[in-house]
Each structure stands twice: as C-alpha cells, then as structure tokens.
Design a protein around this motif. Structure first.
Motif, PDB file in Angstrom:
ATOM      1  N   LEU A   1     -78.941  29.616   3.317  1.00  0.00           N
ATOM      2  CA  LEU A   1     -79.193  29.215   1.937  1.00  0.00           C
ATOM      3  C   LEU A   1     -77.978  29.472   1.055  1.00  0.00           C
ATOM      4  CD1 LEU A   1     -81.463  28.072   0.184  1.00  0.00           C
ATOM      5  CD2 LEU A   1     -82.117  30.403  -0.339  1.00  0.00           C
TER       6      LEU A   1
ATOM      7  N   VAL B   1     -80.735  27.202   8.225  1.00  0.00           N
ATOM      8  CA  VAL B   1     -82.068  27.172   7.610  1.00  0.00           C
ATOM      9  C   VAL B   1     -83.031  26.375   8.489  1.00  0.00           C
ATOM     10  CG1 VAL B   1     -83.391  26.340   5.637  1.00  0.00           C
ATOM     11  CG2 VAL B   1     -81.248  27.531   5.264  1.00  0.00           C
TER      12      VAL B   1
ATOM     13  N   GLY C   1     -81.754  32.790   7.672  1.00  0.00           N
ATOM     14  CA  GLY C   1     -82.119  31.791   6.673  1.00  0.00           C
ATOM     15  C   GLY C   1     -81.452  32.030   5.335  1.00  0.00           C
TER      16      GLY C   1
ATOM     17  N   GLU D   1     -84.211  28.359  11.621  1.00  0.00           N
ATOM     18  CA  GLU D   1     -84.621  29.739  11.362  1.00  0.00           C
ATOM     19  C   GLU D   1     -85.994  30.071  11.942  1.00  0.00           C
ATOM     20  OE1 GLU D   1     -86.064  32.415   7.658  1.00  0.00           O
ATOM     21  OE2 GLU D   1     -86.040  30.261   7.549  1.00  0.00           O
TER      22      GLU D   1
ATOM     23  N   PHE E   1     -87.738  34.110   4.137  1.00  0.00           N
ATOM     24  CA  PHE E   1     -86.547  33.843   4.929  1.00  0.00           C
ATOM     25  C   PHE E   1     -86.094  35.099   5.660  1.00  0.00           C
ATOM     26  CE2 PHE E   1     -85.820  30.306   1.885  1.00  0.00           C
ATOM     27  CZ  PHE E   1     -85.699  29.288   2.807  1.00  0.00           C
TER      28      PHE E   1
END
Length: 60
Positions: free
Chosen positions: A11, A51, A7, A54, A3
């Motif tokens: 999360l 997310v 991201g 991303e 990530f």
C-alpha cells in the motif's frame, strides 16, 4: 481491512509511486523526471502485486 506487513508495504509503495508521477505531468519534463516515471511505475506495479497476493487461499 486487516492488512499484514506485506500488504502495508504494498500500500505504501502504491501511494509513493502514485505521488512520484506528479513531476512527470509538467509540460517541460527533464531527463531526471522522466527516469522518475520509470521508478514510479515499478513502485506502483510491485505494490499492486504485494497487495494482490497478500491473502491466503482462493478469492471468494
């Protein structure tokens, strides 16, 4: 999973938003807890957006 910062922020927002739903499942919910449900919904929605957007390019 690799990530990026975007991201990871998404999360964290998804987890925090999910945890913010917990007070709203009680049988007697106060007005403040009802308002927290709106905040939780916004956090989960925005986290999912971060997310989901991303990656670069088209999904495989």
């Amino acid at each position: 999973m690799g990530f990026t910062t975007k991201g990871l922020v998404g999360l964290v927002l998804m987890v925090a938003g999910t945890l913010a739903f917990i007070p709203g499942v009680a049988p007697e919910v106060t007005t403040l807890e009802q308002l927290l449900l709106f905040v939780a919904t916004a956090a989960v929605t925005y986290g999912t957006y971060l997310v989901g957007t991303e990656g670069d390019g088209r999904p495989v």
